[in-house]
Design an enzyme around this catalytic site. Structure first.
Site, PDB file in Angstrom:
ATOM      1  N   CYS A   1       0.815  -1.221   0.000  1.00  0.00           N
ATOM      2  CA  CYS A   1       0.000   0.000   0.000  1.00  0.00           C
ATOM      3  C   CYS A   1       0.849   1.272   0.000  1.00  0.00           C
ATOM      4  O   CYS A   1       0.461   2.285  -0.583  1.00  0.00           O
ATOM      5  CB  CYS A   1      -0.967   0.004   1.182  1.00  0.00           C
ATOM      6  SG  CYS A   1      -0.189  -0.256   2.791  1.00  0.00           S
TER       7      CYS A   1
ATOM      8  N   HIS B   1      -2.484   0.869   6.977  1.00  0.00           N
ATOM      9  CA  HIS B   1      -2.734   1.000   5.542  1.00  0.00           C
ATOM     10  C   HIS B   1      -2.426   2.427   5.092  1.00  0.00           C
ATOM     11  O   HIS B   1      -2.558   3.377   5.873  1.00  0.00           O
ATOM     12  CB  HIS B   1      -4.197   0.659   5.242  1.00  0.00           C
ATOM     13  CG  HIS B   1      -4.532   0.642   3.786  1.00  0.00           C
ATOM     14  ND1 HIS B   1      -3.890  -0.166   2.878  1.00  0.00           N
ATOM     15  CD2 HIS B   1      -5.451   1.358   3.068  1.00  0.00           C
ATOM     16  CE1 HIS B   1      -4.394   0.037   1.670  1.00  0.00           C
ATOM     17  NE2 HIS B   1      -5.330   0.957   1.756  1.00  0.00           N
TER      18      HIS B   1
END
Length: 384
Positions: free
Chosen positions: A87, A160
């Protein structure tokens, strides 16, 4: 290594990755204050990257967002995330892929963008996942922390990254785990863009803190034109003004123009001083990254063994005095104003600063005689 490691939200790491991807004059800085005046130091903002805990609540909230069909917005490049833990790299790519200037992003990113023009988002995601060199660049920042904060704090948080970018006077959220770009807000001017970006980030952080009141894993990174590039442009503008004024003074000796010339010459000196300071910061940033990559644990482990052997040979080793390495956590701010850091340094052989935004420092302590051994040992380059 056949998988991605998750990147730390370190501005130096993200800047270095962007440089390795071939982009020019792009820098990443941590947004330390959620205030519009803090953004004023960045002349050009290409986007922002948000780190947050990936929880059940955040997943449910993401599903509620209106996700556009990636092919419905001509020119906007969205790439799904295929590889786990990629990510951070995907957030970087989403910002760079949507800067429409090949002179800035470089040939690699421009090549990706050209290829992506005629293919579906699924193919884009798979093609990026197959780029082994991207994984190697990412994993080059595997920092050797002997102990992680997650081991101390209890259950591990899954974190994330997602990106926020401006495109055609609209702010989008680009998250590779979603089906497409998310339309957030529109704007007409650069001033409005900054206000919309800041407002969006503030709202997202408030949601994160509401869902996870005890989390520390929140960080905002601003992707912007590098300070060195800004200073060079300012220097060129000042030097042009000086050249024009000198030309005019050849035919018109005006005190006002002479005063203006002196002012511009003073500005040039100040800008050159800023450039020199920035060169020093860049050098220190690169040196710090190299040091962070070093795994010093085996070195200190072997030195400890040598110390015990040496002490036993001399008959000075007392088992009752010897203590295994223990962990002490300090959490009183990055500057350690109360002097506790001095005490820590007097007994520790290794300090690891992990996750700078948490302002936490960990030190490994052991038998004090070990440091006398280090000082006298020819194997030791410098005192601890």
């Amino acid at each position: 290594m056949d998988h991605y490691i998750q990147l730390e939200s370190d501005e130096a790491v993200f800047t270095d990755i962007i440089e390795k991807l071939g982009a020019k004059n792009v820098q990443v800085s941590c947004l330390e204050v959620m205030d519009k005046s803090f953004l004023d130091q960045y002349k050009k903002i290409y986007g922002a990257i948000l780190l947050f805990p990936y929880t059940k609540e955040s997943q449910e909230r993401s599903i509620e967002l209106f996700q556009m069909d990636p092919s419905s917005i001509p020119g906007l490049t969205f790439v799904p995330q295929v590889k786990d833990n990629s990510c951070g790299m995907m957030a970087i790519l989403h910002v760079l892929l949507n800067i429409n200037d090949s002179a800035i992003v470089g040939s690699r990113i421009a090549g990706y963008k050209d290829f992506f023009e005629g293919v579906t988002s699924d193919i884009r995601g798979e093609s990026i996942a197959q780029q082994q060199d991207l994984m190697e660049i990412n994993n080059n920042y595997d920092m050797h922390h002997p102990i992680s904060i997650d081991m101390l704090d209890g259950p591990k948080e899954n974190n994330h990254y997602c990106a926020f970018i401006p495109f055609m006077k609209v702010l989008y959220q680009m998250d590779g785990l979603l089906k497409g770009p998310v339309v957030l807000d529109s704007f007409d001017t650069e001033e409005e863009y900054r206000e919309v970006l800041l407002h969006t980030l503030q709202n997202r952080i408030q949601e994160i803190v509401t869902d996870n009141p005890n989390t520390n894993n929140v960080a905002v990174l601003i992707v912007h034109e590098s300070f060195m590039s800004q200073y060079k442009k300012e220097l060129d503008a000042e030097q042009k003004q000086i050249a024009d004024l000198k030309k005019q003074l050849e035919t018109n000796k005006s005190p006002v123009m002479e005063a203006e010339l002196s002012l511009h010459e003073k500005n040039v000196k100040e800008i050159m001083q800023k450039m020199e300071e920035e060169r020093t910061r860049i050098k220190e940033r690169k040196e710090d990254l190299e040091l962070q990559r070093l795994n010093s644990i085996p070195l200190f482990h072997n030195l400890l063994k040598e110390y015990v052997k040496d002490a036993m040979k001399k008959g000075t080793y007392k088992e009752v005095d010897y203590q295994p390495m223990t962990l002490i956590q300090y959490d009183m701010g990055s500057d350690f104003e109360d002097g506790t850091i001095d005490e820590a340094c007097s007994v520790c052989c290794l300090i690891v600063v992990s996750h700078p935004w948490r302002k936490q420092c960990f030190s490994f302590t052991t038998h004090r005689g070990f440091f006398s051994f280090l000082r006298s040992s020819s194997r030791c380059v410098s005192n601890p």
